[in-house]
Design a protein around this motif. Structure first.
Motif, mmCIF file in Angstrom:
data_model
loop_
_atom_site.group_PDB
_atom_site.id
_atom_site.type_symbol
_atom_site.label_atom_id
_atom_site.label_comp_id
_atom_site.label_asym_id
_atom_site.label_seq_id
_atom_site.Cartn_x
_atom_site.Cartn_y
_atom_site.Cartn_z
ATOM 1 N N ILE A 81 0.837 -1.204 0.000
ATOM 2 C CA ILE A 81 0.000 0.000 0.000
ATOM 3 C C ILE A 81 0.867 1.247 0.000
ATOM 4 O O ILE A 81 0.612 2.214 -0.735
ATOM 5 C CB ILE A 81 -0.951 -0.005 1.210
ATOM 6 N N ASP A 82 1.937 1.258 0.819
ATOM 7 C CA ASP A 82 2.825 2.427 0.868
ATOM 8 C C ASP A 82 3.489 2.655 -0.476
ATOM 9 O O ASP A 82 3.633 3.800 -0.934
ATOM 10 C CB ASP A 82 3.889 2.234 1.958
ATOM 11 N N SER A 83 3.921 1.576 -1.138
ATOM 12 C CA SER A 83 4.556 1.693 -2.448
ATOM 13 C C SER A 83 3.603 2.304 -3.467
ATOM 14 O O SER A 83 3.996 3.163 -4.268
ATOM 15 C CB SER A 83 5.025 0.316 -2.921
ATOM 16 N N MET A 84 2.347 1.889 -3.412
ATOM 17 C CA MET A 84 1.358 2.398 -4.356
ATOM 18 C C MET A 84 1.017 3.855 -4.075
ATOM 19 O O MET A 84 0.946 4.685 -4.981
ATOM 20 C CB MET A 84 0.112 1.510 -4.302
ATOM 21 N N LEU A 85 0.827 4.226 -2.803
ATOM 22 C CA LEU A 85 0.466 5.599 -2.457
ATOM 23 C C LEU A 85 1.596 6.578 -2.758
ATOM 24 O O LEU A 85 1.353 7.731 -3.112
ATOM 25 C CB LEU A 85 0.080 5.676 -0.977
ATOM 26 N N SER A 86 2.838 6.130 -2.622
ATOM 27 C CA SER A 86 3.979 7.005 -2.889
ATOM 28 C C SER A 86 4.215 7.219 -4.374
ATOM 29 O O SER A 86 5.007 8.091 -4.758
ATOM 30 C CB SER A 86 5.242 6.418 -2.254
ATOM 31 N N GLY A 87 3.575 6.443 -5.222
ATOM 32 C CA GLY A 87 3.783 6.548 -6.658
ATOM 33 C C GLY A 87 4.886 5.654 -7.179
ATOM 34 O O GLY A 87 5.141 5.614 -8.385
ATOM 35 N N GLU A 88 5.543 4.906 -6.287
ATOM 36 C CA GLU A 88 6.594 3.996 -6.725
ATOM 37 C C GLU A 88 6.005 2.888 -7.596
ATOM 38 O O GLU A 88 6.658 2.377 -8.502
ATOM 39 C CB GLU A 88 7.298 3.397 -5.517
ATOM 40 N N SER A 89 4.768 2.489 -7.309
ATOM 41 C CA SER A 89 4.048 1.533 -8.148
ATOM 42 C C SER A 89 2.675 2.119 -8.462
ATOM 43 O O SER A 89 2.190 3.019 -7.773
ATOM 44 C CB SER A 89 3.911 0.187 -7.436
ATOM 45 N N ASP A 90 2.063 1.608 -9.531
ATOM 46 C CA ASP A 90 0.748 2.103 -9.951
ATOM 47 C C ASP A 90 -0.390 1.328 -9.305
ATOM 48 O O ASP A 90 -1.431 1.892 -8.987
ATOM 49 C CB ASP A 90 0.633 2.001 -11.480
ATOM 50 N N PHE A 91 -0.168 0.026 -9.127
ATOM 51 C CA PHE A 91 -1.178 -0.839 -8.528
ATOM 52 C C PHE A 91 -0.501 -1.704 -7.467
ATOM 53 O O PHE A 91 0.717 -1.871 -7.476
ATOM 54 C CB PHE A 91 -1.838 -1.745 -9.583
ATOM 55 N N ALA A 92 -1.306 -2.250 -6.541
ATOM 56 C CA ALA A 92 -0.759 -3.098 -5.482
ATOM 57 C C ALA A 92 -1.785 -4.155 -5.104
ATOM 58 O O ALA A 92 -2.982 -4.029 -5.398
ATOM 59 C CB ALA A 92 -0.382 -2.262 -4.253
ATOM 60 N N VAL A 93 -1.292 -5.211 -4.464
ATOM 61 C CA VAL A 93 -2.160 -6.258 -3.916
ATOM 62 C C VAL A 93 -2.064 -6.165 -2.390
ATOM 63 O O VAL A 93 -0.972 -6.239 -1.834
ATOM 64 C CB VAL A 93 -1.727 -7.657 -4.390
ATOM 65 N N ALA A 94 -3.210 -5.981 -1.722
ATOM 66 C CA ALA A 94 -3.251 -5.807 -0.263
ATOM 67 C C ALA A 94 -4.255 -6.785 0.328
ATOM 68 O O ALA A 94 -5.020 -7.438 -0.386
ATOM 69 C CB ALA A 94 -3.630 -4.365 0.086
ATOM 70 N N ASN A 95 -4.268 -6.889 1.673
ATOM 71 C CA ASN A 95 -5.314 -7.686 2.315
ATOM 72 C C ASN A 95 -6.468 -6.766 2.707
ATOM 73 O O ASN A 95 -6.490 -5.585 2.331
ATOM 74 C CB ASN A 95 -4.755 -8.458 3.514
ATOM 75 N N SER A 96 -7.421 -7.287 3.492
ATOM 76 C CA SER A 96 -8.603 -6.483 3.835
ATOM 77 C C SER A 96 -8.269 -5.278 4.704
ATOM 78 O O SER A 96 -9.103 -4.388 4.874
ATOM 79 C CB SER A 96 -9.644 -7.366 4.545
ATOM 80 N N GLY A 97 -7.042 -5.238 5.250
ATOM 81 C CA GLY A 97 -6.618 -4.057 6.000
ATOM 82 C C GLY A 97 -6.596 -2.806 5.151
ATOM 83 O O GLY A 97 -6.429 -1.700 5.673
ATOM 84 N N PRO A 145 2.037 -9.682 12.689
ATOM 85 C CA PRO A 145 1.600 -8.362 13.157
ATOM 86 C C PRO A 145 0.275 -7.970 12.516
ATOM 87 O O PRO A 145 -0.131 -8.534 11.496
ATOM 88 C CB PRO A 145 2.742 -7.441 12.697
ATOM 89 N N LEU A 146 -0.395 -6.992 13.109
ATOM 90 C CA LEU A 146 -1.617 -6.451 12.522
ATOM 91 C C LEU A 146 -1.256 -5.636 11.281
ATOM 92 O O LEU A 146 -0.188 -5.048 11.222
ATOM 93 C CB LEU A 146 -2.341 -5.575 13.544
ATOM 94 N N PRO A 147 -2.143 -5.587 10.249
ATOM 95 C CA PRO A 147 -3.476 -6.190 10.226
ATOM 96 C C PRO A 147 -3.510 -7.640 9.729
ATOM 97 O O PRO A 147 -4.581 -8.197 9.566
ATOM 98 C CB PRO A 147 -4.225 -5.282 9.241
ATOM 99 N N GLU A 148 -2.331 -8.238 9.443
ATOM 100 C CA GLU A 148 -2.307 -9.584 8.871
ATOM 101 C C GLU A 148 -3.020 -10.602 9.762
ATOM 102 O O GLU A 148 -3.633 -11.546 9.278
ATOM 103 C CB GLU A 148 -0.860 -10.033 8.631
ATOM 104 N N SER A 149 -2.916 -10.429 11.085
ATOM 105 C CA SER A 149 -3.489 -11.408 12.012
ATOM 106 C C SER A 149 -4.849 -10.979 12.571
ATOM 107 O O SER A 149 -5.311 -11.530 13.558
ATOM 108 C CB SER A 149 -2.514 -11.641 13.171
ATOM 109 N N ALA A 150 -5.481 -10.000 11.941
ATOM 110 C CA ALA A 150 -6.719 -9.438 12.496
ATOM 111 C C ALA A 150 -7.814 -10.489 12.664
ATOM 112 O O ALA A 150 -8.512 -10.515 13.676
ATOM 113 C CB ALA A 150 -7.207 -8.293 11.610
ATOM 114 N N GLU A 151 -7.971 -11.378 11.678
ATOM 115 C CA GLU A 151 -9.050 -12.370 11.755
ATOM 116 C C GLU A 151 -8.848 -13.324 12.930
ATOM 117 O O GLU A 151 -9.798 -13.674 13.634
ATOM 118 C CB GLU A 151 -9.117 -13.151 10.452
ATOM 119 N N LEU A 152 -7.604 -13.752 13.136
ATOM 120 C CA LEU A 152 -7.328 -14.685 14.229
ATOM 121 C C LEU A 152 -7.555 -14.009 15.582
ATOM 122 O O LEU A 152 -8.128 -14.597 16.498
ATOM 123 C CB LEU A 152 -5.894 -15.187 14.124
ATOM 124 N N ARG A 153 -7.104 -12.769 15.699
ATOM 125 C CA ARG A 153 -7.297 -12.048 16.966
ATOM 126 C C ARG A 153 -8.784 -11.793 17.225
ATOM 127 O O ARG A 153 -9.258 -11.904 18.361
ATOM 128 C CB ARG A 153 -6.533 -10.710 16.924
#
Length: 553
Positions: A81-97, A145-153
């Motif tokens: 997400i940071d890479s995409m928002l900074s303009g370093e990339s145009d698109f990104a793949v993220a989780n539900s976070g 770490p969060l948000p990767e483990s949000a569902e389990l927590r």
């Protein structure tokens, strides 16, 4: 002289045809130069991103005028997400976070949800005594770490386990720690670590949050708002090509596995990639839902879950967050008509024929669109059923019961109706699992659910609360009536063996709603009485002043 004139006329007509043909080709041909586009993945190269690889390898991106660079993620790579928002990339793949970033005011847009269910799961050894989230209360847990483990927590939190009292170890990304008993439960993906454990000959068990009412989207294709505003046609073309790649990858798994192994992930075996492919196909559900589909209602639930964990508290604007696909504009037809107009006197017959064909095609497209809309409505209904029911028993899950119970409490408050709740579970259920195996344990839960539904009223709401625990909500029913029903069900269970070898009993706690009581307080009251029934010998009904006792086990 007449021969010269005929030659001139023929020459002029030939030149006109040549010029028109060249013009038509120029107008309808795509630009030769492809635009460079950068896609940032959220993890290492593997089948998890197969659709993007195949969109590139099969030329879908190139046909859309794009030269896409697919950038690998990983523990040492920048966050997608940071890479995409900074303009370093145009698109990104993220989780539900991703929705957390939106509620924080960041200009992110969800373009498509590839996995309709998340692969996140607790992985425990098969010889452990861990079967449900409640069994994790005093265990050593390895958590991402969060948000990767949000569902389990969130699953633990909803089972009443305080997150502050857990024995948590940071993720090592090494399932060997589970085998070596350094931890009791491993935060992993059902698409990945189980293959490694099977290769090692280590029996394991998965505890999936979705079986306890926590079901998030996973692997969300995203971009920033400004890119959509500045380049809407390019964004739409990229999304369509990506989804086309995903459809191809899932339709041609063997070819896709070979491409990924050869071009992207040579360190992963073909067997591992095949295992991952089949597991991911179950999560994408291409036969049930259109690839990339997103339901606004599910995003609302996911956002509320993150708020429950204290991870977000900003506003949720679904109109801005969820991408709305544009219908493709086919300029080739217009260009063809413009070019054909130069030869209208010579080609009027062909033009009329083409117009008739286009009319028939348009009718077919309208018919196809109506059919797609019907399928989409049917799919949404099926997804709503999946989100509201327990997979094993077909009963309502916890989220649906909470929704209905809160409505019934408000109705009882307004009209002064009686409302009662039965909280019950199977006595010594662990002994059934230990003696006969978990398949028999699952069969026991399914058969019990079917048996109970045959003896309930239409107004009653039965829910699998978790594990071997059940809740029964009974509108227009006072404590005495509810106690009688509990005794009827207790006797029915005790005298109806599931199989010739397996029989069991159940303990019941009964509570009647009182004015001013919320749902949590009503459940807690019934749970306390269930606990008392257990303490007094099991196979009995406890309802305050009303106690029905059967023979103890």
């Amino acid at each position: 002289m007449s021969a010269i004139r005929r030659f001139c006329r023929a020459t002029k007509l030939g030149n006109l045809l040549i010029i028109t043909t060249v013009l038509l080709c120029c107008l309808t041909s795509p630009l030769a130069a492809a635009e460079p586009i950068r896609l940032q993945l959220r993890w290492l190269h593997q089948f998890q991103f197969a659709g993007y690889y195949m969109a590139k390898e099969k030329g879908f991106y190139r046909e859309a005028g794009m030269d896409v660079d697919i950038v690998e993620g990983g523990p040492n790579a920048p966050k997608a997400i940071d890479s995409m928002l900074s303009g370093e990339s145009d698109f990104a793949v993220a989780n539900s976070g991703l929705v957390i970033a939106h509620m924080q005011g960041k200009p992110v847009v969800a373009l498509a949800a590839i996995m309709q269910s998340s692969p996140s799961a607790w992985i425990v050894l098969a010889d452990s005594n861990i079967f449900t989230p409640l069994d994790l209360a005093d265990k050593r847990l390895m958590l991402l770490p969060l948000p990767e483990s949000a569902e389990l927590r969130l699953t633990l939190l909803r089972e009443g386990i305080s997150l502050n009292n857990l024995n948590i170890t940071n993720a090592s990304f090494n399932p060997q720690d589970l085998i070596d008993h350094k931890i009791d439960a491993y935060d992993g993906y059902s698409t990945n670590e189980p293959f490694w454990l099977e290769q090692q000959g280590v029996p394991y068990r998965l505890i999936r949050p979705r079986e306890y009412g926590v079901n998030f989207y996973n692997d969300i294709l995203t971009t920033r708002t400004t890119l959509i505003e500045q380049r809407p046609e390019m964004v739409d073309a990229f999304v369509r090509a990506s989804l086309q790649g995903w459809q191809y990858a899932l339709d041609h798994i063997e070819e896709t596995v070979a491409v990924i192994h050869a071009q992207y992930a040579p360190n992963k075996s073909l067997e591992h990639l095949r295992f991952e492919a089949e597991a991911i196909r179950e999560l994408v559900m291409p036969e049930l839902v259109q690839i990339g589909h997103m339901n606004p209602g599910r995003w609302k639930t996911i956002a509320a879950s993150y708020k429950e964990l204290g991870m977000a508290d900003g506003p949720l604007d679904l109109e801005q967050f969820i991408y709305h696909h544009k219908e493709p504009v086919d300029y080739s037809r217009l260009y063809a008509l413009l070019a054909a107009s130069l030869l209208v006197l010579l080609l009027v017959g062909a033009f009329a024929l083409r117009l008739a064909r286009l009319t028939r095609r348009l009718r077919r497209e309208v018919s196809a669109r109506i059919e797609v809309e019907h399928e989409l409505l049917k799919t949404n209904q099926q997804l709503e059923k999946l989100a509201n029911t327990d997979r094993l028993t077909g009963l309502w899950n916890r989220l649906k019961l909470e929704e209905v119970a809160n409505i019934e409490i408000r109705r009882a408050e307004r009209y002064d109706f009686a409302l009662s709740l039965l909280f019950f579970d199977i006595d010594h259920f662990k002994a059934i699992n230990d003696q006969y195996g978990h398949e028999v344990g699952d069969q026991t839960l399914a058969c019990l659910s079917e048996l109970l539904q045959q003896h309930l009223r239409e107004a009653d709401s039965l829910c699998r609360w978790g594990g071997e625990e059940f809740l029964l909500l009974m509108p227009h029913t006072d404590l005495s009536q509810a106690s009688s029903m509990a005794e009827k069900l207790r006797s029915l269970i005790a005298n109806t063996p599931i199989t010739p070898e397996v029989s069991f009993t159940a303990s019941f706690g009964v509570a009647q709603w009182q004015k001013g009581q919320n749902l949590d307080e009503l459940i807690q009251q019934a749970d306390q009485r269930l606990y008392r029934a257990k303490a007094l010998g099991r196979n009995r009904v406890e309802a305050g002043n009303v106690t029905v006792v059967a023979s103890t086990q």
